[in-house]
Design a protein around this motif. Structure first.
Motif, PDB file in Angstrom:
ATOM      1  N   SER A  15       0.794  -1.229   0.000  1.00  0.00           N
ATOM      2  CA  SER A  15       0.000   0.000   0.000  1.00  0.00           C
ATOM      3  C   SER A  15       0.825   1.277   0.000  1.00  0.00           C
ATOM      4  CB  SER A  15      -0.934   0.020   1.222  1.00  0.00           C
ATOM      5  OG  SER A  15      -0.175  -0.024   2.417  1.00  0.00           O
ATOM      6  N   GLY A  16       2.116   1.199  -0.145  1.00  0.00           N
ATOM      7  CA  GLY A  16       2.913   2.429  -0.146  1.00  0.00           C
ATOM      8  C   GLY A  16       4.362   2.135  -0.466  1.00  0.00           C
ATOM      9  N   ARG A  17       5.179   3.202  -0.512  1.00  0.00           N
ATOM     10  CA  ARG A  17       6.578   3.060  -0.900  1.00  0.00           C
ATOM     11  C   ARG A  17       7.345   2.176   0.076  1.00  0.00           C
ATOM     12  NH1 ARG A  17       9.420   2.075  -4.792  1.00  0.00           N
ATOM     13  NH2 ARG A  17       7.922   3.404  -5.871  1.00  0.00           N
ATOM     14  N   ALA A  18       7.066   2.260   1.371  1.00  0.00           N
ATOM     15  CA  ALA A  18       7.783   1.422   2.328  1.00  0.00           C
ATOM     16  C   ALA A  18       7.509  -0.058   2.067  1.00  0.00           C
ATOM     17  CB  ALA A  18       7.396   1.800   3.758  1.00  0.00           C
ATOM     18  N   ASP A  19       6.254  -0.397   1.771  1.00  0.00           N
ATOM     19  CA  ASP A  19       5.908  -1.778   1.432  1.00  0.00           C
ATOM     20  C   ASP A  19       6.672  -2.245   0.198  1.00  0.00           C
ATOM     21  OD1 ASP A  19       4.161  -2.109   3.526  1.00  0.00           O
ATOM     22  OD2 ASP A  19       2.340  -1.919   2.325  1.00  0.00           O
ATOM     23  N   LEU A  20       6.699  -1.399  -0.837  1.00  0.00           N
ATOM     24  CA  LEU A  20       7.370  -1.782  -2.075  1.00  0.00           C
ATOM     25  C   LEU A  20       8.873  -1.932  -1.863  1.00  0.00           C
ATOM     26  CD1 LEU A  20       5.471   0.399  -4.698  1.00  0.00           C
ATOM     27  CD2 LEU A  20       5.250  -2.062  -4.305  1.00  0.00           C
ATOM     28  N   ALA A  23       9.479  -5.200  -0.294  1.00  0.00           N
ATOM     29  CA  ALA A  23       9.253  -6.283  -1.255  1.00  0.00           C
ATOM     30  C   ALA A  23      10.419  -6.409  -2.221  1.00  0.00           C
ATOM     31  CB  ALA A  23       7.957  -6.033  -2.019  1.00  0.00           C
ATOM     32  N   PHE A  24      10.896  -5.296  -2.750  1.00  0.00           N
ATOM     33  CA  PHE A  24      11.990  -5.328  -3.720  1.00  0.00           C
ATOM     34  C   PHE A  24      13.286  -5.801  -3.058  1.00  0.00           C
ATOM     35  CE2 PHE A  24       9.662  -1.652  -6.033  1.00  0.00           C
ATOM     36  CZ  PHE A  24       8.753  -2.554  -6.548  1.00  0.00           C
ATOM     37  N   ALA A  25      13.472  -5.476  -1.778  1.00  0.00           N
ATOM     38  CA  ALA A  25      14.657  -5.957  -1.064  1.00  0.00           C
ATOM     39  C   ALA A  25      14.600  -7.469  -0.880  1.00  0.00           C
ATOM     40  CB  ALA A  25      14.764  -5.259   0.288  1.00  0.00           C
ATOM     41  N   LEU A  26      13.410  -8.011  -0.550  1.00  0.00           N
ATOM     42  CA  LEU A  26      13.281  -9.466  -0.423  1.00  0.00           C
ATOM     43  C   LEU A  26      13.529 -10.142  -1.759  1.00  0.00           C
ATOM     44  CD1 LEU A  26      12.590 -11.980   1.207  1.00  0.00           C
ATOM     45  CD2 LEU A  26      10.164 -11.552   0.728  1.00  0.00           C
ATOM     46  N   ARG A  27      13.030  -9.568  -2.823  1.00  0.00           N
ATOM     47  CA  ARG A  27      13.301 -10.120  -4.147  1.00  0.00           C
ATOM     48  C   ARG A  27      14.791 -10.136  -4.440  1.00  0.00           C
ATOM     49  NH1 ARG A  27       8.998  -7.053  -7.998  1.00  0.00           N
ATOM     50  NH2 ARG A  27      10.888  -6.948  -9.293  1.00  0.00           N
ATOM     51  N   GLY A  28      15.484  -9.060  -4.090  1.00  0.00           N
ATOM     52  CA  GLY A  28      16.927  -9.014  -4.310  1.00  0.00           C
ATOM     53  C   GLY A  28      17.660 -10.090  -3.541  1.00  0.00           C
ATOM     54  N   LEU A  29      17.226 -10.330  -2.307  1.00  0.00           N
ATOM     55  CA  LEU A  29      17.831 -11.376  -1.500  1.00  0.00           C
ATOM     56  C   LEU A  29      17.606 -12.752  -2.114  1.00  0.00           C
ATOM     57  CD1 LEU A  29      19.139 -12.323   1.205  1.00  0.00           C
ATOM     58  CD2 LEU A  29      16.822 -12.355   2.160  1.00  0.00           C
ATOM     59  N   CYS A  30      16.394 -13.000  -2.581  1.00  0.00           N
ATOM     60  CA  CYS A  30      16.037 -14.333  -3.079  1.00  0.00           C
ATOM     61  C   CYS A  30      16.521 -14.609  -4.488  1.00  0.00           C
ATOM     62  CB  CYS A  30      14.521 -14.514  -3.005  1.00  0.00           C
ATOM     63  SG  CYS A  30      13.852 -14.549  -1.324  1.00  0.00           S
ATOM     64  N   PHE A  31      16.703 -13.566  -5.285  1.00  0.00           N
ATOM     65  CA  PHE A  31      17.085 -13.766  -6.680  1.00  0.00           C
ATOM     66  C   PHE A  31      18.517 -13.331  -6.962  1.00  0.00           C
ATOM     67  CE2 PHE A  31      12.409 -13.605  -7.007  1.00  0.00           C
ATOM     68  CZ  PHE A  31      12.205 -14.820  -7.627  1.00  0.00           C
ATOM     69  N   GLY A  32      19.354 -13.406  -5.943  1.00  0.00           N
ATOM     70  CA  GLY A  32      20.788 -13.283  -6.177  1.00  0.00           C
ATOM     71  C   GLY A  32      21.329 -11.887  -6.308  1.00  0.00           C
ATOM     72  N   GLN A  33      20.588 -10.862  -5.834  1.00  0.00           N
ATOM     73  CA  GLN A  33      21.090  -9.496  -5.916  1.00  0.00           C
ATOM     74  C   GLN A  33      21.761  -9.048  -4.621  1.00  0.00           C
ATOM     75  OE1 GLN A  33      20.735  -8.134  -9.005  1.00  0.00           O
ATOM     76  NE2 GLN A  33      19.756 -10.080  -9.494  1.00  0.00           N
ATOM     77  N   HIS A  48       1.229  -5.886  -5.935  1.00  0.00           N
ATOM     78  CA  HIS A  48       2.280  -6.556  -5.180  1.00  0.00           C
ATOM     79  C   HIS A  48       1.699  -7.090  -3.873  1.00  0.00           C
ATOM     80  CE1 HIS A  48       5.344  -4.867  -7.905  1.00  0.00           C
ATOM     81  NE2 HIS A  48       4.464  -3.878  -7.982  1.00  0.00           N
ATOM     82  N   ILE A  49       1.871  -8.391  -3.641  1.00  0.00           N
ATOM     83  CA  ILE A  49       1.271  -9.058  -2.494  1.00  0.00           C
ATOM     84  C   ILE A  49       2.367  -9.416  -1.488  1.00  0.00           C
ATOM     85  CG2 ILE A  49      -0.247 -10.892  -1.722  1.00  0.00           C
ATOM     86  CD1 ILE A  49      -1.453  -8.970  -3.849  1.00  0.00           C
ATOM     87  N   LEU A  50       2.192  -8.931  -0.270  1.00  0.00           N
ATOM     88  CA  LEU A  50       3.130  -9.198   0.811  1.00  0.00           C
ATOM     89  C   LEU A  50       2.559 -10.265   1.740  1.00  0.00           C
ATOM     90  CD1 LEU A  50       3.949  -5.514   1.880  1.00  0.00           C
ATOM     91  CD2 LEU A  50       4.893  -6.820  -0.039  1.00  0.00           C
TER      92      LEU A  50
END
Length: 244
Positions: A15-20, A23-33, A48-50
C-alpha cells in the motif's frame, strides 16, 4: 485490496513506498542481488502481495500479479519475453500472471505457501480469472542439477497441444533433445521440484517443453499454466478453505 489473515500470517496488497521497498529488497535477496533491490519495468503494472509474520514482525513472502482481461493481452506479459505464447492468445477468459514469487530463506514454514495460495484463490474468485500462469524458477542457471526434474516434467506435465508455448529465448534447454537417453528417478525428480511448481502441478498445471536460462536472476525457468476449470475438485475445496 487483498487482505487474508491465517494464524500468525497475513497476506495483503502493498500500500505504499515502504511496502514496495521491503518487497523489492526481499526479491533481491532471493534472486541473487545480495543487499540490492530487484526491480523491473513490469512492477508499475502489477499488484504486489506481501506475506507477513505478525509475531516477529517480518516480511516472509512475496509475489506480484498482472491481471490480463483477454488472451491477446498475454503477448504483453513478462513471460512473453521468453516464450512464444501465440497459441494462448485464443484462450477464453481473463488471465493472471504470477511473478517473482519468493519466500524468505530464513522462514521455510509451509504455511507461508498455503496462505499465498489462499490469497490467490480470493483473487481468482473475485475477478473470474480462468488461467494462472508464470515462469516457475529453478535455482541456479545450469541444467545439470535439474535433469531429473526436467525429465519428470517432460514425461508427465507437458502443456496441451492447443496451448503449448513455443521456443523464443535463444538460450534454452530443450527437453525432447536434452533428455532423449536419460532414465527417470521419480523420487529424486519430485524432490528437486520447487515448492511453487509442485503446487501448480498438484492443481493440474502444465509446463513448456523447454527451460529458459535466466542469467540475470541466476535461475532457469519453465512456463507454467493452471487452467482454473481443470483444478481437481478436492484441491479446489482445500484452497477455498484457506481463502475463507
Amino acid at each position: 485490496m487483498l487482505y487474508l489473515r491465517k494464524g500468525r500470517y497475513l497476506a495483503r496488497t502493498a500500500s505504499g513506498r515502504a511496502d514496495l521497498n521491503a518487497a523489492f529488497a526481499l526479491r533481491g535477496l532471493c534472486f541473487g542481488q545480495g543487499n540490492g533491490a530487484d526491480t523491473d519495468s513490469f512492477d508499475a503494472r502489477c499488484s504486489h502481495i506481501l506475506i507477513e509474520d505478525s509475531q516477529i514482525p517480518a516480511l516472509v513472502g512475496y509475489f506480484r500479479v498482472l491481471p490480463l482481461m483477454a488472451g491477446a493481452d498475454i503477448l504483453h506479459s513478462y513471460s512473453a519475453q521468453f516464450y512464444d505464447l501465440s497459441a494462448l492468445t485464443r484462450f477464453p477468459g481473463p488471465m493472471l500472471e504470477i511473478g517473482r514469487f519468493c519466500l524468505h530463506p530464513n522462514h521455510p514454514d509451509p504455511d507461508i505457501l498455503r496462505i499465498a495460495w489462499g490469497a490467490l484463490t480470493q483473487w481468482v474468485d473475485a475477478t473470474g480469472v480462468r488461467l494462472l500462469f508464470g515462469c516457475s524458477s529453478f535455482s541456479g542457471d545450469a541444467a545439470e542439477p535439474h535433469l531429473e526434474a526436467f525429465g519428470l516434467l517432460h514425461r508427465k506435465y507437458r502443456a496441451p497441444a492447443q496451448w503449448a508455448p513455443k521456443p523464443k529465448a535463444p538460450e534454452r534447454f530443450d527437453f525432447e533433445t536434452g533428455l532423449a537417453s536419460r532414465s527417470l528417478n521419480q523420487p529424486r525428480a519430485q524432490a528437486d521440484l520447487p515448492p511453487l511448481l509442485r503446487t501448480y502441478l498438484l492443481m493440474g498445471g502444465w509446463v513448456s517443453g523447454h527451460a529458459v536460462y535466466d542469467r540475470q536472476l541466476h535461475t532457469m525457468h519453465v512456463f507454467t499454466g493452471v487452467e482454473i476449470d481443470a483444478i481437481p475438485p478436492a484441491r479446489a475445496r482445500l484452497l477455498r478453505a484457506v481463502a475463507g
